[in-house]
Write an enzyme that holds these catalytic residues in place. Structure first.
Site, PDB file in Angstrom:
ATOM      1  CG  ASP A 125      -0.229  -0.377   2.482  1.00 45.21           C
ATOM      2  OD1 ASP A 125       0.956  -0.001   2.630  1.00 45.21           O
ATOM      3  OD2 ASP A 125      -0.816  -1.060   3.327  1.00 45.21           O
TER       4      ASP A 125
ATOM      5  CG  ASP B  16       1.158   3.946   4.592  1.00 41.22           C
ATOM      6  OD1 ASP B  16      -0.030   3.791   4.255  1.00 41.22           O
ATOM      7  OD2 ASP B  16       1.798   3.101   5.240  1.00 41.22           O
TER       8      ASP B  16
ATOM      9  CG  ASP C  61       9.611   0.505  12.390  1.00 38.04           C
ATOM     10  OD1 ASP C  61       9.902   1.136  11.343  1.00 38.04           O
ATOM     11  OD2 ASP C  61       8.743  -0.387  12.419  1.00 38.04           O
TER      12      ASP C  61
HETATM   13  P1  ATP Z   1       4.321  -3.309   4.955  1.00 33.86           P
HETATM   14  O1  ATP Z   1       4.928  -3.583   3.642  1.00 33.86           O
HETATM   15  O2  ATP Z   1       4.147  -4.528   5.782  1.00 33.86           O
HETATM   16  O3  ATP Z   1       3.089  -2.448   4.924  1.00 33.86           O
HETATM   17  P2  ATP Z   1       5.453  -1.014   6.240  1.00 33.86           P
HETATM   18  O4  ATP Z   1       6.874  -0.628   6.502  1.00 33.86           O
HETATM   19  O5  ATP Z   1       4.658  -0.107   5.364  1.00 33.86           O
HETATM   20  O6  ATP Z   1       5.456  -2.492   5.729  1.00 33.86           O
HETATM   21  P3  ATP Z   1       3.441  -0.592   8.174  1.00 33.86           P
HETATM   22  O7  ATP Z   1       3.067  -1.416   9.346  1.00 33.86           O
HETATM   23  O8  ATP Z   1       2.490  -0.436   7.060  1.00 33.86           O
HETATM   24  O9  ATP Z   1       4.798  -1.151   7.648  1.00 33.86           O
HETATM   25  O10 ATP Z   1       3.825   0.834   8.756  1.00 33.86           O
HETATM   26  C1  ATP Z   1       4.105   1.957   7.916  1.00 33.86           C
HETATM   27  C2  ATP Z   1       5.285   2.741   8.465  1.00 33.86           C
HETATM   28  O11 ATP Z   1       4.930   3.275   9.749  1.00 33.86           O
HETATM   29  C3  ATP Z   1       6.536   1.919   8.695  1.00 33.86           C
HETATM   30  O12 ATP Z   1       7.298   1.810   7.533  1.00 33.86           O
HETATM   31  C4  ATP Z   1       7.228   2.707   9.771  1.00 33.86           C
HETATM   32  O13 ATP Z   1       7.904   3.807   9.242  1.00 33.86           O
HETATM   33  C5  ATP Z   1       6.058   3.231  10.623  1.00 33.86           C
HETATM   34  N1  ATP Z   1       5.728   2.338  11.736  1.00 33.86           N
HETATM   35  C6  ATP Z   1       4.761   1.392  11.761  1.00 33.86           C
HETATM   36  N2  ATP Z   1       4.713   0.771  12.943  1.00 33.86           N
HETATM   37  C7  ATP Z   1       5.672   1.332  13.704  1.00 33.86           C
HETATM   38  C8  ATP Z   1       6.131   1.125  15.037  1.00 33.86           C
HETATM   39  N3  ATP Z   1       5.587   0.204  15.819  1.00 33.86           N
HETATM   40  N4  ATP Z   1       7.135   1.913  15.489  1.00 33.86           N
HETATM   41  C9  ATP Z   1       7.686   2.862  14.714  1.00 33.86           C
HETATM   42  N5  ATP Z   1       7.322   3.101  13.450  1.00 33.86           N
HETATM   43  C10 ATP Z   1       6.318   2.344  12.939  1.00 33.86           C
HETATM   44 MG    MG Z   2       2.561  -0.294   4.866  1.00 34.70          MG
END
Ligand code: ATP
Ligand code: MG
Length: 489
Positions: A92, A94, A169
């Site tokens: 997705d 963001d 993170d």
């Molecule tokens: P995915 O491909 O699984 O969606 P993602 O990196 O986009 O991976 P998400 O859970 O969608 O992960 O979260 C989006 C962003 O928000 C992450 O890339 C990170 O920058 C931030 N984030 C999410 N959860 C946390 C957390 N627990 N602590 C710090 N930052 C976080």
């Molecule tokens: Mg994501």
């Protein structure tokens, strides 16, 4: 991803804040310190990276361009930038911005709605796609609401781009694609981490795990999904922080479990979680069972079910969480049933009690939603009914709304080594046969089943121990209606 997981991100982001309502911060609680930013961010101009606008969804582009035209900063951030740089398709997109949620709502009017209570986010919808728009998060320098172990309880302060980058993170999750000039802003040396495939924590790993223990699971998830190495600082901090996962509300763990096991890299997730001693935080009883020497069949069953799930995801097929969890918890169910039988409980009673106990225990661990536990229970209950093939029973079972899932589950058990080949074949034939054929099959089964006194057929615990098969043996002193003798040889 299966239905229901789409809102995961939102709930994750709001979860911490939502907990505050129930959780009071200790007055002497430690504060959250921002990892200090290295001097100056590196900007990677458009001509030096491979992300083109064509790879960004129309909806995300509309949001980014809309914000930019209205004079706001607008960046693509998180997994989408990381995945595009890695040549993977993002799950997705963001967006983050300096526009406040209310301003985002005004800008996109009917396409936008605000969600969350404390940390408010905007969801902007174009066509079927929803783009999550978050205002830069800040506040890491201020004293924040944290629990006595340092877990962040409230997370509701807006900030600058730099502050936002301090709250994320891992370095590779904090790359910002700037729609204004299509450059990428890299505060933490993430570019090099992408190249060397290394997952590095922003700031001090131990402290960041204390703030949010789920980050340990996220680390294993990204390692499994991206094939990245965990940085030594993450590896070093994990053993002493593992226990913190007990503090995490089960519903949030369940969200993470879904991302680990239902997104196409479940086998790798299991291996990585086991390697870092984190699997027991999610499935404590299963972790124990899988470690036992005599549990080859249980390991096989879990591997097979995870492997099937991964294949289905990669073939674009749907995966049902209930089916997977029914399989993952089955070895625990068998172990519990066996224990109850050893206390002289009748098999069928033991099975029912074990099922209730396993699901009840799970509620306090990863809290599989009730709509799934009901299905898990049905899949389990129907296993015994495959053994009862007299009269109208097979027709009733065939007409059951969970027949397909339960039959697939029977075959999965067979593939994992349970003695079910003949039964599986019989049921396959029964499904394929016409009226006359079914009558004949029932007659053949009647003769075979005369011996099967047990309402469960062979005690399912027989698949628990590879090479230690229970045998149905007719005691010569008894009549042909003899009882099942359980043998351990
Ligand atoms: P995915 O491909 O699984 O969606 P993602 O990196 O986009 O991976 P998400 O859970 O969608 O992960 O979260 C989006 C962003 O928000 C992450 O890339 C990170 O920058 C931030 N984030 C999410 N959860 C946390 C957390 N627990 N602590 C710090 N930052 C976080
Ligand atoms: Mg994501």
């Amino acid at each position: 991803m299966p239905e229901g997981w789409n809102h995961t991100l939102v709930s994750l982001k709001n979860f911490i804040a939502a907990q505050l309502a129930n959780d009071t911060a200790a007055p002497s609680a430690p504060s959250v310190h921002a990892p200090s930013l290295p001097a100056g961010a590196r900007t990677i101009p458009r001509e030096q990276h491979n992300i083109s606008r064509r790879q960004i969804s129309d909806a995300a582009l509309q949001v980014l361009n809309g914000l930019h035209r209205a004079g706001y900063q607008a960046y693509l951030v998180g997994g989408s930038v990381r995945d595009l740089l890695l040549g993977r398709e993002p799950k997705d997109f963001d967006v983050c911005t300096d526009a406040r949620p209310e301003e985002v709502r005004k800008l996109f009017r009917r396409n936008a709605r605000l969600i969350g209570r404390r940390f408010i986010l905007a969801h902007v919808q174009f066509g079927r796609e929803i783009i999550e728009v978050a205002t830069f998060r800040g506040g890491a320098n201020e004293r924040q609401a944290v629990s006595s172990s340092g877990r962040i309880l409230a997370d509701n302060v807006y900030g600058s781009l730099e502050e936002d980058a301090q709250r994320r993170d891992f370095t590779v999750n904090a790359l910002y694609y700037n729609i204004a000039d299509r450059s990428i802003v890299d505060f933490w040396g993430a570019w090099a981490d992408i190249e060397t495939q290394r997952l590095r924590m922003i700031g001090e790993a131990e402290q960041r795990f204390h703030e949010d223990p789920v980050r340990m699971l996220r680390a294993t998830r990204f390692a499994a999904k991206l094939g990245f190495q965990l940085d030594s600082a993450i590896e070093a901090a994990t053993p002493s922080c593992r226990e913190l996962l007990r503090e995490v509300p089960p519903a949030r763990l369940y969200e993470e479990v879904g991302k680990l096991f239902l997104a196409g890299f479940a086998q790798q997730s299991l291996a990585t979680l086991q390697r870092y001693g984190l699997f027991a935080a999610l499935f404590p009883q299963l972790a124990e069972v899988l470690e036992r020497e005599d549990q080859g069949a249980a390991r096989e069953l879990v591997q097979l079910s995870l492997g099937n799930t991964d294949s289905r995801v990669s073939a674009g097929k749907s995966v049902h969480p209930a089916f997977l969890f029914a399989a993952m918890l089955w070895p625990v169910l068998l172990a519990e049933q066996e224990r109850l039988v050893s206390e002289d409980k009748p098999e069928a009673v033991a099975m029912q009690q074990a099922a209730s106990a396993v699901l009840e225990e799970n509620r306090g661990q990863i809290a599989i939603p009730r709509r799934f536990t009901l299905t898990i229970r049905e899949i389990w209950d129907l296993q015994a009914r495959f053994h009862r093939r007299g009269g109208r029973r097979p027709f009733a079972l065939l007409a059951h709304e969970r027949f397909r899932a339960a039959f697939d589950f029977l075959l999965l058990r067979r593939d994992a080594g349970a003695d079910l080949a003949a039964l599986g074949q019989w049921w396959q034939q029964f499904q394929d046969a016409d009226g006359e054929g079914r009558k004949q099959l029932i007659e053949t089964a009647r003769l075979e089943d005369r011996d099967a006194e047990s309402p469960l057929g062979p005690l399912p615990a027989s698949e628990n121990k590879r090479g230690k098969r229970r045998r149905r043996r007719r005691n010569p002193k008894q009549t042909s209606e003899s009882v099942t003798v359980v043998e351990s040889d």
